[in-house]
Design a protein around this motif. Structure first.
Motif, PDB file in Angstrom:
ATOM      1  N   PHE A   3       0.853  -1.183   0.000  1.00  0.00           N
ATOM      2  CA  PHE A   3       0.000   0.000   0.000  1.00  0.00           C
ATOM      3  C   PHE A   3       0.888   1.232   0.000  1.00  0.00           C
ATOM      4  N   PHE A   4       0.594   2.195  -0.888  1.00  0.00           N
ATOM      5  CA  PHE A   4       1.279   3.482  -0.924  1.00  0.00           C
ATOM      6  C   PHE A   4       0.256   4.540  -0.561  1.00  0.00           C
ATOM      7  N   GLY A   5       0.563   5.381   0.390  1.00  0.00           N
ATOM      8  CA  GLY A   5      -0.328   6.476   0.758  1.00  0.00           C
ATOM      9  C   GLY A   5       0.415   7.790   0.656  1.00  0.00           C
ATOM     10  N   LEU A   6      -0.267   8.844   0.238  1.00  0.00           N
ATOM     11  CA  LEU A   6       0.361  10.151   0.161  1.00  0.00           C
ATOM     12  C   LEU A   6      -0.681  11.237   0.324  1.00  0.00           C
ATOM     13  N   ARG A   7      -0.227  12.396   0.680  1.00  0.00           N
ATOM     14  CA  ARG A   7      -1.114  13.546   0.848  1.00  0.00           C
ATOM     15  C   ARG A   7      -0.866  14.508  -0.303  1.00  0.00           C
ATOM     16  N   LEU A   8      -1.961  15.052  -0.822  1.00  0.00           N
ATOM     17  CA  LEU A   8      -1.891  16.024  -1.912  1.00  0.00           C
ATOM     18  C   LEU A   8      -2.713  17.244  -1.550  1.00  0.00           C
ATOM     19  N   PRO A   9      -2.346  18.396  -2.065  1.00  0.00           N
ATOM     20  CA  PRO A   9      -3.203  19.575  -1.892  1.00  0.00           C
ATOM     21  C   PRO A   9      -4.562  19.299  -2.563  1.00  0.00           C
ATOM     22  N   ASP A  10      -5.602  19.904  -2.039  1.00  0.00           N
ATOM     23  CA  ASP A  10      -6.955  19.646  -2.537  1.00  0.00           C
ATOM     24  C   ASP A  10      -7.094  19.894  -4.031  1.00  0.00           C
ATOM     25  N   LEU A  12      -4.794  19.742  -6.418  1.00  0.00           N
ATOM     26  CA  LEU A  12      -4.094  18.708  -7.168  1.00  0.00           C
ATOM     27  C   LEU A  12      -4.861  17.391  -7.112  1.00  0.00           C
ATOM     28  N   ALA A  13      -5.412  17.072  -5.946  1.00  0.00           N
ATOM     29  CA  ALA A  13      -6.212  15.847  -5.815  1.00  0.00           C
ATOM     30  C   ALA A  13      -7.435  15.901  -6.716  1.00  0.00           C
ATOM     31  N   ALA A  14      -8.077  17.061  -6.810  1.00  0.00           N
ATOM     32  CA  ALA A  14      -9.269  17.192  -7.667  1.00  0.00           C
ATOM     33  C   ALA A  14      -8.890  16.997  -9.137  1.00  0.00           C
ATOM     34  N   ARG A  15      -7.755  17.569  -9.547  1.00  0.00           N
ATOM     35  CA  ARG A  15      -7.313  17.388 -10.936  1.00  0.00           C
ATOM     36  C   ARG A  15      -6.967  15.934 -11.211  1.00  0.00           C
ATOM     37  N   PHE A  16      -6.329  15.271 -10.254  1.00  0.00           N
ATOM     38  CA  PHE A  16      -5.973  13.863 -10.426  1.00  0.00           C
ATOM     39  C   PHE A  16      -7.238  13.012 -10.519  1.00  0.00           C
ATOM     40  N   ASP A  17      -8.197  13.284  -9.639  1.00  0.00           N
ATOM     41  CA  ASP A  17      -9.457  12.530  -9.657  1.00  0.00           C
ATOM     42  C   ASP A  17     -10.177  12.671 -10.989  1.00  0.00           C
ATOM     43  N   ALA A  18     -10.133  13.870 -11.565  1.00  0.00           N
ATOM     44  CA  ALA A  18     -10.800  14.091 -12.852  1.00  0.00           C
ATOM     45  C   ALA A  18     -10.172  13.200 -13.923  1.00  0.00           C
ATOM     46  N   ARG A  19      -8.861  13.080 -13.925  1.00  0.00           N
ATOM     47  CA  ARG A  19      -8.188  12.224 -14.901  1.00  0.00           C
ATOM     48  C   ARG A  19      -8.355  10.747 -14.544  1.00  0.00           C
TER      49      ARG A  19
END
Length: 178
Positions: A3-10, A12-19
């Motif tokens: 398992f890999f876990g990481l924290r992202l700014p909101d 950046l996370a929203a842009r990643f989720d869209a892709r």
């Protein structure tokens, strides 16, 4: 499965989720990105990186107020925190190869840059001296020879500066019984 876990700014996370939505979700896209990165690494991916050495154990000391004040003064004089100073002292005594403090590393790096520039200038001067020995040359041979001698002196000065930086750091951590 790892398992890999990481924290992202909101954002950046929203842009990643869209892709990731189009790629089958976060996990699927992350697996694909990691797989692509390893394939692009070529043969280097088969090399195992040595693990980073981490400080895992704690050491506690009890010192008098006077000793703490002297310790803080010594650390401040080197531009270090109390713990950094103690670690460097211990490493010097245990390993005899400590890293120089940041300020001295900067001085050493500056000296290396200066030596590189001098080397380039010296190379140009030697080429000029060679050209001066050719027929129809209008270069002043004595002036070029003086430039080379000047560069030689400057290189010697820089080498002494590097030596002082290294020797000063190493001798600082030595104790009188060495």
């Amino acid at each position: 499965m790892a398992f890999f876990g990481l924290r992202l700014p909101d954002d950046l996370a929203a842009r990643f989720d869209a892709r990731a939505t189009a790629a089958g979700g976060r996990s699927a896209l992350l697996r694909k990105l990691i797989d692509d990165a390893l394939e692009n690494a070529g043969d280097r991916s088969s090399e195992t990186a040595s693990p980073r050495t981490r400080t895992t154990d704690r050491l506690q000391l009890r010192l008098t107020r006077e000793d703490i004040e002297k310790l803080d003064a010594a650390a401040d004089a080197r531009g270090l925190k109390r713990t950094e100073w103690l670690v460097m002292l211990l490493r010097r005594r245990l390993h005899t190869h400590p890293l120089p403090p940041r300020a001295e590393r900067v001085q050493i790096a500056q000296s290396w840059r200066e030596l590189n520039r001098i080397g380039i200038n010296l190379n140009q001067a030697v080429h000029a001296l060679h050209a001066a020995t050719m027929v129809d040359s209008r270069l002043d041979l004595a002036r070029e020879a003086a430039r080379v001698a000047s560069f030689r002196d400057e290189v010697a000065d820089q080498l002494r500066a590097i030596g002082r930086a290294l020797k000063g750091d190493l001798s600082y951590w030595d104790t009188p019984d060495d």
